[in-house]
Design a protein around this motif. Sequence first.
Motif, short mmCIF file in Angstrom:
data_model
loop_
_atom_site.label_atom_id
_atom_site.label_comp_id
_atom_site.label_asym_id
_atom_site.label_seq_id
_atom_site.Cartn_x
_atom_site.Cartn_y
_atom_site.Cartn_z
N UNK A 1 0.83 -1.20 0.00
CA UNK A 1 0.00 0.00 0.00
C UNK A 1 0.87 1.25 0.00
N UNK A 2 1.93 1.25 0.82
CA UNK A 2 2.87 2.39 0.84
C UNK A 2 3.47 2.59 -0.54
N UNK B 1 -2.54 -24.05 -3.99
CA UNK B 1 -1.09 -24.12 -4.08
C UNK B 1 -0.49 -23.12 -5.04
N UNK B 2 -1.31 -22.55 -5.93
CA UNK B 2 -0.79 -21.60 -6.93
C UNK B 2 -0.56 -20.22 -6.34
N UNK B 3 -1.14 -19.95 -5.17
CA UNK B 3 -1.06 -18.60 -4.60
C UNK B 3 0.39 -18.20 -4.34
N UNK B 4 1.21 -19.13 -3.84
CA UNK B 4 2.59 -18.81 -3.52
C UNK B 4 3.36 -18.43 -4.78
N UNK B 5 3.06 -19.06 -5.91
CA UNK B 5 3.76 -18.75 -7.16
C UNK B 5 3.35 -17.37 -7.68
N UNK B 6 2.08 -17.02 -7.47
CA UNK B 6 1.62 -15.67 -7.85
C UNK B 6 2.33 -14.63 -7.00
N UNK B 7 2.45 -14.92 -5.71
CA UNK B 7 3.18 -14.01 -4.82
C UNK B 7 4.63 -13.85 -5.27
N UNK B 8 5.26 -14.94 -5.66
CA UNK B 8 6.65 -14.90 -6.10
C UNK B 8 6.80 -14.07 -7.38
N UNK B 9 5.88 -14.24 -8.30
CA UNK B 9 5.92 -13.44 -9.54
C UNK B 9 5.77 -11.96 -9.22
N UNK C 1 -0.82 -8.35 -5.73
CA UNK C 1 -0.03 -8.64 -4.54
C UNK C 1 -0.88 -8.47 -3.27
N UNK C 2 -1.64 -7.38 -3.23
CA UNK C 2 -2.50 -7.12 -2.07
C UNK C 2 -3.51 -8.25 -1.88
N UNK C 3 -4.14 -8.66 -2.97
CA UNK C 3 -5.15 -9.71 -2.89
C UNK C 3 -4.52 -11.05 -2.53
N UNK C 4 -3.34 -11.33 -3.10
CA UNK C 4 -2.68 -12.60 -2.80
C UNK C 4 -2.22 -12.65 -1.34
N UNK C 5 -1.66 -11.53 -0.85
CA UNK C 5 -1.24 -11.47 0.55
C UNK C 5 -2.45 -11.63 1.46
N UNK C 6 -3.54 -10.93 1.12
CA UNK C 6 -4.77 -11.03 1.91
C UNK C 6 -5.27 -12.47 1.94
N UNK C 7 -5.30 -13.10 0.77
CA UNK C 7 -5.79 -14.47 0.67
C UNK C 7 -4.90 -15.43 1.46
N UNK D 1 -9.99 -4.70 -0.44
CA UNK D 1 -9.83 -4.04 -1.74
C UNK D 1 -10.42 -2.63 -1.72
N UNK D 2 -11.61 -2.50 -1.19
CA UNK D 2 -12.29 -1.20 -1.17
C UNK D 2 -11.55 -0.23 -0.24
#
Length: 316
Positions: free
Chosen positions: A41-42, A92-100, A154-160, A179-180
């Motif tokens: 967010x910063x 299991x795909x969430x971690x790969x999205x975070x890495x990308x 990134x925000x959504x993946x971290x939240x999830x 998100x809002x």
Amino acid sequence: MPSGLVALLDDISIIAKAAAASADDITVAASRAGAKTAGVVIDDAAVTPSYVTGLSPARELPIIWSITKGSFKNKLLILLPGALLLSEFLPGAIIFILMLGGGYLAYEGAEKVIEKLGGGKHGKTVDDVIENPEEFEKQRIAGAIRTDLILSAEIMAITLNEIELDVWWERGLALALVAILVTVAVYGAVAIIVKMDDVGLHLSKTSSVAAQRIGRGLVAFVPYLLIALSFIGTIAMLWVGGGILLHGTHELGFHALYDATHGLENAVQSTTGSFGGLLGWLTYAALSAILALVVGAIIAFVIHKVLKIGHAEEAH
């Protein structure tokens, strides 16, 4: 009162209590996850003013509103359904999205550092001669929305990754709430930042001596604020990106970097007394940023020198 009606009211009471508990769980989960996204967010708040800096003051708020609408669309119409589908069918795909996303933040941060060190800039900026202002404005809005898509992902993946809600619609509400709130906070802050100099200019022309002083102070302060935000944005990109990469490698079974970083953090924390917590965290953040700088520089080298791909025009 008939027993059937009593039973019905009792059932309604139970359902209402369960709904209230769910709402409380969703709020708690959203607030906890929101705290984890603070670094991104910063970065978002620090980066976005660059998209309107140097453009016509009359166009600043319309541009920010266009970017805000694009951000809502990114989060609520694109990323939220995708996040829910992933969490339900392919967690299991969430971690790969975070890495990308961490790699992207590392690349963007390294790019800014390289440019500051004289490595050359990539893409048109407001410092260049703008031949078609309307087209340039469209490009900057589109660029801001694309960058927002990455940061929002990134925000959504971290939240999830942080929320612990088993029911899919509760996860959805928590994600939507984050998100809002994040979008309103980020772009509300950006609107205030980019209009501060206009407010200062207005105050400097009033009859009140005190207001004039405040106005002149604001006008003088805003350029330094924008420079500071640019610096903070770069640090945030590297710190958050590096932290995501460290956590991701640990989750994927490669523990060396993660263990070494946290080991040094704990060593600093245990030997620095009352400032141990702060200095330990700063150590971890600095090491995360260094990792991101190295990874980002490698990515930039491959993109620009090996693949010969120019930086997109929306570069910060």
